[in-house]
Design an enzyme around this catalytic site. Structure first.
Site, mmCIF file in Angstrom:
data_model
loop_
_atom_site.group_PDB
_atom_site.id
_atom_site.type_symbol
_atom_site.label_atom_id
_atom_site.label_comp_id
_atom_site.label_asym_id
_atom_site.label_seq_id
_atom_site.Cartn_x
_atom_site.Cartn_y
_atom_site.Cartn_z
ATOM 1 N N GLY A 102 -26.575 -5.070 15.625
ATOM 2 C CA GLY A 102 -25.254 -4.496 15.406
ATOM 3 C C GLY A 102 -25.292 -3.243 14.566
ATOM 4 N N CYS A 103 -26.258 -2.392 14.818
ATOM 5 C CA CYS A 103 -26.537 -1.215 14.002
ATOM 6 C C CYS A 103 -26.274 0.058 14.813
ATOM 7 C CB CYS A 103 -28.005 -1.298 13.573
ATOM 8 S SG CYS A 103 -28.666 0.132 12.715
ATOM 9 N N GLY A 104 -26.019 1.157 14.130
ATOM 10 C CA GLY A 104 -25.880 2.428 14.815
ATOM 11 C C GLY A 104 -27.138 2.843 15.551
#
Length: 183
Positions: free
Chosen positions: A34-36
């Site tokens: 769930g990271c950029g």
């Protein structure tokens, strides 16, 4: 001591000896779903597909230490990565990479190659730099892993030859991988 001296756990909690990878070029990465930087899974899979026949492996270690961006169980993370990004490289048990509970492999990797600096031309480089320098003006002097998708390149002898920060796109590592494979 070298990379091949370590044992890790796979996503099913089985012990894996990194000596089993002796003679291969490895890219060891701490990841999050769930990271950029999560879309880097696509680039990592391309690197893997393009180089695996020549003896290249990516070892994926989910880590929830940075912004709680890897929630879920090992199986949930694996399902997300295989369904969303069609990844086929080995994924291991979720770990910590910094602090008192840091996995020994990642403590070793950091000791071998310190922080390389964020790519300030990338979209997230200036944001990460500001966030870290506001918290600690000397953050760049420590070897700790700063964020998800820090990548360590290991040559066929098991030596750490390079560290790439999250702001380095997987495609930008391909030439270094090919150089290691040619040795």
């Amino acid at each position: 001591m070298g990379v091949y001296d370590f044992e890790v756990k796979d996503r099913k909690n089985n012990v894996v000896k990194l000596a089993d990878y002796a003679g291969k070029v490895l890219l060891i990465v701490n990841t999050a779903t769930g990271c950029g930087f999560t879309p880097q899974y696509e680039g990592l899979e391309k690197l893997y597909e393009d180089n695996k026949e020549q003896g290249f492996e990516i070892l994926d270690f989910p880590c929830n230490q940075f912004g709680s961006q890897a929630p879920g169980t090992d199986d949930e993370i694996h399902e997300f990565c295989t369904l969303t990004y069609k990844t086929s490289f080995p994924r291991f048990h979720k770990i910590d990479v910094n602090g008192e509970n840091a996995d020994p492999l990642f403590a070793y990797l950091q000791a071998q190659k310190g922080f390389e600096g964020f790519d300030m031309e990338s979209k997230l480089g200036p944001l990460l730099h500001k966030m870290f320098s506001d918290a600690d003006p000397n953050y760049a002097e420590t070897p700790t892993i700063k964020w998800n998708f820090t990548k360590f390149l290991i040559d066929k002898k098991g030596e750490v030859v390079a560290r790439f920060e999250p702001t380095t796109e997987p495609a930008d590592i391909d030439a270094c991988i090919k150089e290691c494979l040619a040795e």
